[in-house]
Design an enzyme around this catalytic site. Structure first.
Site, PDB file in Angstrom:
ATOM      1  N   VAL A  44       0.834  -1.206   0.000  1.00 50.89           N
ATOM      2  CA  VAL A  44       0.000   0.000   0.000  1.00 50.89           C
ATOM      3  C   VAL A  44       0.864   1.249   0.000  1.00 50.89           C
ATOM      4  O   VAL A  44       0.603   2.207  -0.732  1.00 50.89           O
ATOM      5  CB  VAL A  44      -0.946  -0.010   1.224  1.00 50.89           C
ATOM      6  CG1 VAL A  44      -1.607   1.353   1.410  1.00 50.89           C
ATOM      7  CG2 VAL A  44      -1.993  -1.097   1.071  1.00 50.89           C
ATOM      8  N   GLU A 205     -16.371  14.511  10.863  1.00 53.97           N
ATOM      9  CA  GLU A 205     -15.626  13.672  11.809  1.00 53.97           C
ATOM     10  C   GLU A 205     -16.494  13.456  13.043  1.00 53.97           C
ATOM     11  O   GLU A 205     -17.018  14.408  13.621  1.00 53.97           O
ATOM     12  CB  GLU A 205     -14.303  14.349  12.194  1.00 53.97           C
ATOM     13  CG  GLU A 205     -13.584  13.770  13.386  1.00 53.97           C
ATOM     14  CD  GLU A 205     -13.245  12.299  13.233  1.00 53.97           C
ATOM     15  OE1 GLU A 205     -13.552  11.522  14.164  1.00 53.97           O
ATOM     16  OE2 GLU A 205     -12.670  11.918  12.188  1.00 53.97           O
ATOM     17  N   ILE A 272     -11.940   6.463   6.981  1.00 60.84           N
ATOM     18  CA  ILE A 272     -12.223   6.215   8.400  1.00 60.84           C
ATOM     19  C   ILE A 272     -11.249   5.227   9.037  1.00 60.84           C
ATOM     20  O   ILE A 272     -11.518   4.684  10.104  1.00 60.84           O
ATOM     21  CB  ILE A 272     -13.671   5.718   8.591  1.00 60.84           C
ATOM     22  CG1 ILE A 272     -13.919   4.441   7.767  1.00 60.84           C
ATOM     23  CG2 ILE A 272     -14.666   6.808   8.202  1.00 60.84           C
ATOM     24  CD1 ILE A 272     -15.254   3.780   8.054  1.00 60.84           C
ATOM     25  N   ASP A 314       1.290  -3.534   9.873  1.00 61.53           N
ATOM     26  CA  ASP A 314      -0.070  -3.168  10.257  1.00 61.53           C
ATOM     27  C   ASP A 314      -0.799  -4.285  10.979  1.00 61.53           C
ATOM     28  O   ASP A 314      -1.614  -4.025  11.872  1.00 61.53           O
ATOM     29  CB  ASP A 314      -0.881  -2.782   9.011  1.00 61.53           C
ATOM     30  CG  ASP A 314      -0.433  -1.465   8.402  1.00 61.53           C
ATOM     31  OD1 ASP A 314       0.510  -0.848   8.941  1.00 61.53           O
ATOM     32  OD2 ASP A 314      -1.029  -1.058   7.386  1.00 61.53           O
ATOM     33  N   HIS A 446      21.338  29.221  12.635  1.00 58.61           N
ATOM     34  CA  HIS A 446      20.373  30.322  12.689  1.00 58.61           C
ATOM     35  C   HIS A 446      20.403  31.100  11.370  1.00 58.61           C
ATOM     36  O   HIS A 446      21.485  31.341  10.838  1.00 58.61           O
ATOM     37  CB  HIS A 446      20.726  31.261  13.842  1.00 58.61           C
ATOM     38  CG  HIS A 446      19.880  32.498  13.890  1.00 58.61           C
ATOM     39  ND1 HIS A 446      18.600  32.501  14.385  1.00 58.61           N
ATOM     40  CD2 HIS A 446      20.133  33.771  13.482  1.00 58.61           C
ATOM     41  CE1 HIS A 446      18.097  33.715  14.304  1.00 58.61           C
ATOM     42  NE2 HIS A 446      19.009  34.520  13.753  1.00 58.61           N
TER      43      HIS A 446
END
Length: 479
Positions: A44, A205, A272, A314, A446
């Site tokens: 995926v 949501e 979802i 997963d 910086h």
């Protein structure tokens, strides 16, 4: 015709976890077979997930930058979108990486079998291609890396205008109006792409905030910016009805922020979450326990309840992130090879590649408050960063969480441009046990955004000079 093959290690799934496990095991001298259902490796993540989405998000960022730069006095004409070229560039990138993975597999002598693999017993897997069993693999050890699939809402009708993230990434067209159901990372990233291309976006949501699980102070910065770009952002709201007509999709809502009437869309994107594929590989035939959600438990060696069968990625649980799968895969391969290793990270960073980006790692304030963990907090506002001002990203912030007693870094959150690149320094600091003083004493270049991490640490130690030091050196939270 069925072919029987004997191997030392078989890996089920060719995503980031699968191919990493295969390559590492081969490098350690193991004979390896990698089973992948699709024609290309990468899973995926490469083919329909994190890699192609980032290519499209880059295009979206350039479009949005062209709009934002007007306040600097630079003006561009409205961009012309060539969808075919945009798709072609994305697909060429995928093909390039996929070819590289295939070459690496060949160089390592990893045998790749295309098909759907399912366990027969604790030492055999059948591989089915073209609806017929093509191979039976007999193995000494196995690594399950079968990944996950996009979740769907129940009882939704089948209609090509109701899509998931995979279809959204195909860029079939640019709809005039699109509803995104789900305000998590995937939904918001797709919203970023399509809004930049010209789609009017609504988001719904069910929970009280976008990106549930991420600290609200970070999410608020994103919410404030996209609230100006999207029509409706409906938190605490759900879809109650979806009616399909020939011309459009009519959606009704209920909840705290629901509109009074139904709204009309050209497309609806379901975002979802994802469901693990543990139930689809007949793992029970090998004696591997799979829970009711499809997850397979693995210990810190990535070993399942069957001692010679491992699981990564997963399918072993959240967070469902490619970089977690990669490190789990190395541990699994090394464990099989007899090395002393384990997967025990102190932090796994997460990134939402939205505009602005959000990144976080380690302890979150939500988690700390839920578990009554004491912590100190220091926040540096990017409005005090010369670099952030120079690039028009002054809305950002960098937050560090510390142990009140030791001042060791417990967690961090960043919202702003390149937050996903900046978070790694915080991960390194946590993993190495750095405290606020350590991080503050590091000399950052910086002006850069990276120095906001050191400046946040200076707030924690009371040595900050770029802003007035707080009356209290930092805000203490928890009981």
């Amino acid at each position: 015709m069925n072919t029987n093959i004997v191997t030392e290690v078989v890996i089920l799934g060719g995503g980031p976890g699968g191919y990493t496990a295969a390559f590492r095991a081969a490098d350690l001298g193991k004979q390896v077979i990698l089973i992948e259902r699709y024609s290309k490796l990468g899973g995926v993540c490469l083919n329909v997930g994190c890699i192609p989405s980032k290519a499209l998000l880059h295009a979206a960022a350039v479009i949005n930058d062209a709009v934002e730069i007007t306040k600097f006095g630079v003006h561009f004409t409205k961009p012309s979108i060539d969808l075919e070229a945009l798709r072609a560039n994305k697909n060429q990138m995928i093909e390039r990486i996929a070819r590289g993975l295939s070459m690496l597999a060949k160089q390592r002598k990893v045998q790749i079998l295309q098909g759907v693999g399912k366990f027969v017993d604790a030492h055999r897997i059948d591989v089915t291609a073209d609806n017929a069993i093509s191979y039976t693999i007999t193995f000494d050890s196995a690594i399950i890396a079968c990944g996950s699939k996009a979740a769907r809402l129940p009882n939704l009708p089948n209609d090509p205008r109701i899509i998931n993230a995979t279809a959204a990434l195909n860029l079939a067209d640019i709809p005039a109006q699109m509803l995104i159901i789900g305000g998590g990372v995937i939904g918001l990233e797709m919203a970023t792409v399509y809004q930049a291309l010209g789609t009017q976006i609504d988001i719904v949501e069910t929970q009280s905030q976008l990106i549930p699980g991420c600290d609200l102070d970070l999410v608020k910065v994103l919410h404030k910016k996209i609230d100006k770009r999207y029509r409706y952002i409906m938190t605490d709201t759900k879809v109650t009805n979806l009616v399909i007509t020939e011309d459009d999709l009519q959606v009704q809502f209920a909840g705290k922020n629901a509109p009074e009437t139904s709204l009309v869309y050209d497309k609806v994107l379901i975002a979802i979450g994802r469901i693990p594929n543990g139930q689809e590989i007949d793992a029970d035939k090998a004696g591997v326990k799979v829970d009711e959600r499809g997850f397979i438990h693995a210990d810190h060696h990535q070993r399942t309840n069957v001692s010679h069968i491992y699981a990564v990625g997963d399918v072993v649980g959240n967070p469902m992130l490619a970089h977690k799968a990669v490190h789990e895969a190395k541990v699994a391969a090394e464990s099989i090879a007899g090395l002393i290793t384990c997967f025990e990270p102190l932090a796994i960073p997460a990134v939402a590649y939205t505009d602005p980006e959000i990144a976080w790692m380690g302890l979150t304030e939500q988690e700390a408050q839920l578990k009554n963990i004491k912590y100190d907090k220091a926040v540096f506002p990017w409005a005090a960063s010369g670099r952030a001002l120079g690039i028009g990203s002054e809305e950002g912030l960098t937050k560090l969480l510390f142990d009140p007693a030791t001042k060791r870094i417990l967690g961090a959150g960043i919202v702003g441009r390149n937050a996903g690149e900046l978070i790694s320094e915080a991960v390194l600091a946590l993993e190495l046990g750095a405290n606020a003083e350590d991080l503050g004493l590091i000399i950052h270049p910086h002006p850069t955004l990276s120095e906001t991490l050191g400046l946040a640490a200076d707030i924690a130690t009371g040595s900050i000079t770029d802003i007035l030091p707080p009356k209290r050196r930092l805000e203490r939270k928890g009981k």
